[in-house]
Design an enzyme around this catalytic site. Structure first.
Site, PDB file in Angstrom:
ATOM      1  N   CYS A 168     -26.350   3.640 -16.441  1.00 14.27           N
ATOM      2  CA  CYS A 168     -25.921   2.482 -15.633  1.00 14.27           C
ATOM      3  C   CYS A 168     -26.679   2.464 -14.301  1.00 14.27           C
ATOM      4  O   CYS A 168     -26.550   3.413 -13.488  1.00 14.27           O
ATOM      5  CB  CYS A 168     -24.416   2.571 -15.394  1.00 14.27           C
ATOM      6  SG  CYS A 168     -23.790   1.299 -14.287  1.00 14.27           S
ATOM      7  N   CYS A 181     -24.350   2.549 -11.226  1.00  4.52           N
ATOM      8  CA  CYS A 181     -23.752   3.872 -11.042  1.00  4.52           C
ATOM      9  C   CYS A 181     -24.750   4.813 -10.358  1.00  4.52           C
ATOM     10  O   CYS A 181     -24.366   5.651  -9.515  1.00  4.52           O
ATOM     11  CB  CYS A 181     -23.329   4.452 -12.379  1.00  4.52           C
ATOM     12  SG  CYS A 181     -22.084   3.467 -13.256  1.00  4.52           S
TER      13      CYS A 181
END
Length: 281
Positions: A24, A27
């Site tokens: 991600c 993230c």
């Protein structure tokens, strides 16, 4: 720090959890900020952790993680989702200024400690287990992808049949069906026999009543025919009497007219004789 979410479910106190995935991009951007926030956890009086959803699918299902990254705040078993800015200052202010008190807690049925989310966690565990089997079949054993899909389809059908059989057996045990051939007591047998006899006698009585009604209708018809015949014969006799009377009257008239005609003839003969005598004189 990776085991924080289980602690959030069972321990009291304040916790901050960060759900992420290695692939991600968002993230990865917040990871450094979150590490700095974790270092301030002792000063803030909280526990900070993070969870890789690819390694813990059950927890991601239990917390209903649908977007990444996802941050949860827990205080004495009450869960709130953090939706503010992801800077270090905002994260610290959320704790120090107690901004979490103004955030509405997660609904009871969506709470990670609810029965429904326990079931959701089981489904996520099951999906992860299926993915591992699929990867093993296609990667390690070299099975074609569509063959792997066909195996899962057949396994699903067999499991469904097995579960259906188990449910039927459980329902039969809990609610057994009543037997059609139950033992009858002597009183019930007598009552049943009487009812059958009554049912057999009713058509016979109905047939007898219909025969009697037919006979009565025939008798009534015969009587009405006799009355009609008597009435017609009486009318005919009256007509004969009337005709006889009329003929008698005509005969009497004829008889009364005949003497008159004879007397007229005699008087005429006498007159002619007298006239002839006068002429001779």
């Amino acid at each position: 720090m990776n085991s924080l979410m289980p602690q959030m479910l069972h321990n009291k106190g304040r916790h901050e959890s960060f759900s992420y995935a290695p692939w991600c991009p968002a993230c990865q951007q917040i990871e450094a900020t979150w590490e700095s926030f974790a270092k301030e956890s002792e000063r803030l009086g909280i526990t900070v952790g993070k969870v890789d959803v690819t390694q813990e699918p059950g927890l991601s299902g239990r917390f209903f993680v649908t977007t990444l990254p996802t941050i949860y705040h827990a205080n004495d078993g009450v869960f709130r989702r953090y939706r503010g800015s992801r800077t270090l200052e905002d994260l610290q202010g959320y704790i120090l200024e107690r901004k979490w008190e103004a955030v509405e807690p997660v609904a009871g049925w969506k709470s990670p400690s609810s029965i429904m989310m326990h079931g959701m966690a089981g489904l996520f565990h099951f999906s992860g287990w299926i993915r591992q089997i699929h990867n093993y079949l296609t990667g390690t054993l070299g099975v074609h992808v569509w063959i792997s899909y066909a195996i899962f389809i057949l396994a699903t059908l067999l499991i469904g049949l097995l579960l259906g059989l188990i449910l039927v057996l459980i329902s039969d045990c809990l609610c057994p069906a009543k037997s059609k051939y139950t033992a009858e007591t002597p009183e019930e047998a007598i009552t049943k026999e009487n009812a059958e006899n009554a049912a057999l006698e009713e058509p016979e009585e109905a047939a007898e009543l219909s025969a009697d009604d037919a006979e009565e209708a025939a008798d009534v018809k015969d009587l009405s025919d006799g009355e009609d015949a008597a009435n017609s014969s009486a009318d005919e006799s009256e007509e004969d009497l009337a005709l006889g009377k009329e003929s008698g009257e005509e005969e009497m008239e004829d008889l009364s007219e005949q003497p008159l005609a004879e007397s007229e003839t005699e008087s005429t003969v006498r007159q002619r004789k007298s006239q002839g005598a006068e002429k001779e004189l």
